[in-house]
Design a protein around this motif. Structure first.
Motif, short mmCIF file in Angstrom:
data_model
loop_
_atom_site.label_atom_id
_atom_site.label_comp_id
_atom_site.label_asym_id
_atom_site.label_seq_id
_atom_site.Cartn_x
_atom_site.Cartn_y
_atom_site.Cartn_z
N GLU A 292 -3.47 -6.71 -6.74
CA GLU A 292 -2.35 -5.97 -6.17
C GLU A 292 -1.24 -6.93 -5.72
OE1 GLU A 292 -3.28 -3.14 -3.19
OE2 GLU A 292 -4.99 -2.31 -4.27
N LYS B 278 0.61 -7.06 -3.12
CA LYS B 278 0.61 -7.53 -1.73
C LYS B 278 -0.39 -8.66 -1.51
CE LYS B 278 -2.73 -4.12 0.00
NZ LYS B 278 -2.95 -3.06 1.01
N LYS C 28 8.90 -12.81 -6.35
CA LYS C 28 8.59 -11.74 -5.40
C LYS C 28 9.83 -10.93 -5.02
CE LYS C 28 5.11 -11.12 -3.60
NZ LYS C 28 4.02 -10.19 -3.93
N LYS D 178 11.43 -0.95 1.71
CA LYS D 178 10.00 -1.31 1.71
C LYS D 178 9.58 -1.88 3.06
CE LYS D 178 9.63 -2.31 -3.25
NZ LYS D 178 9.35 -3.35 -4.27
N ALA E 6 6.87 -0.20 5.55
CA ALA E 6 5.69 -0.92 6.04
C ALA E 6 5.63 -0.91 7.56
CB ALA E 6 5.71 -2.36 5.53
N ASP F 253 2.10 -3.15 9.04
CA ASP F 253 1.53 -4.04 8.03
C ASP F 253 2.44 -5.26 7.92
OD1 ASP F 253 0.60 -5.35 5.80
OD2 ASP F 253 0.21 -3.52 4.65
N ALA G 69 3.20 -6.54 4.27
CA ALA G 69 4.14 -5.69 3.53
C ALA G 69 5.53 -5.78 4.13
CB ALA G 69 3.65 -4.24 3.55
N THR H 36 7.06 -9.03 3.00
CA THR H 36 7.36 -8.94 1.56
C THR H 36 8.66 -8.20 1.32
OG1 THR H 36 5.01 -8.99 0.95
CG2 THR H 36 6.55 -8.08 -0.66
N GLY H 37 8.84 -7.09 2.04
CA GLY H 37 10.07 -6.31 1.88
C GLY H 37 11.30 -7.08 2.31
#
Length: 285
Positions: free
Chosen positions: A62, A64, A77, A214, A218, A227, A230, A233-234
């Motif tokens: 996945e 993440k 990413k 995103k 999250a 999270d 996440a 990442t966003g």
């Protein structure tokens, strides 16, 4: 349908150079390949052996759980907007090189300022044949326009059917038509650079918005415990797209202004000599 000689020459000049309709789709494919197989190479991420070979895009892990280990992995990413921005960057580079070589060829051989001074000096002495020889040696857009003007100058000077005013109008028209024939070659594909200077920022903004969506999703999806992975990442996706878009836009705008100034310089030289041709004709005929 009859097409005039001038129209055919304009079409021929517009047909020269790179064709965006063909080149841009090819560059898009290249951009996607760079995104998948260069940026998305498993070697750019932690636990590369678990991600398979070729590209992490085809891995069963996945997103993440895929953590970048290099700068290329960080760019990967950035998400689905990244290959579009890569395509924009490559497009700017390719068409900038194309414009550089085309405008270099249009500038002709030798020093353009010296050419202008030499032709004006010969015109002041009414040495038209010598000026035509200078145009043949120059072999650029300025030389082409001046040669057409001088050829018309020479023909009109022996014409007894027109009065002086009519000759001046005909001479001016010949110079304008010759300039019109050269401009499509000089200005072709400049719109691509100017468009990308604006669109790259907008596409990057779209990527930024997607990344922030995103991140906020999250932030709220975990109930009382967001999270963190996440969320980060966003945010990183948003910033990566912003950086790529701003960088591409800045380069496109700088190069567009650079090439525009070169085109303006060529057209100024054309106008300068055209004025000298008209003044010389008025004086000696």
């Amino acid at each position: 349908m009859n097409v005039s000689k001038n129209d055919e020459q304009v079409v021929a000049r517009k047909a020269g150079g790179l064709n965006p309709a063909v080149i841009i789709p090819i560059l898009f494919v290249i951009g996607v390949c760079i995104y998948l197989f260069v940026l998305g190479n498993p070697g750019n991420f932690k636990d590369a052996e678990k991600l398979g070979s070729g590209s992490v895009a085809f891995s069963s892990v996945e997103g993440k759980d895929i953590h970048p280990e290099s700068f290329l992995g960080i760019i990967y990413k950035g998400g689905v907007i990244v290959p579009i921005l890569i395509t924009f960057m490559i497009t700017v580079i390719v068409f900038s090189f194309e414009r550089y070589f085309v405008l270099g060829k249009a500038a002709g051989k030798g020093n353009l300022d010296n050419f202008v001074v030499q032709v004006r000096s010969l015109l002041n002495q009414n040495k038209i044949d010598e000026a035509l020889e200078e145009c043949d040696r120059q072999q650029g857009s300025v030389g082409n326009v001046v040669k057409e003007g001088l050829t018309t100058y020479k023909a009109l000077s022996h014409d007894t059917t027109l009065n002086k005013e009519q000759k001046m109008v005909a001479l001016n028209k010949a110079i304008e038509e010759a300039t019109t024939l050269e401009m499509p070659m000089l200005e072709k594909n400049m719109m691509i650079l100017s468009t990308l200077g604006t669109v790259a920022t907008l596409i990057a903004l779209l990527g930024t918005v997607i990344g922030m969506i995103k991140a906020f999703f999250a932030l709220g999806s975990g109930g009382g415990t967001p999270d963190a992975a996440a969320l980060s990442t966003g945010i990183s996706e948003a910033l990566i797209n912003t950086a790529l878009g701003i960088g591409t836009s800045a380069i496109a705008i700088i190069l567009y202004n650079f090439f525009t100034s070169k085109i303006d310089g060529l057209t100024y030289k054309i106008d300068e000599i055209a004025m000298s041709i008209q003044q010389s004709f008025a004086e000696f005929n």
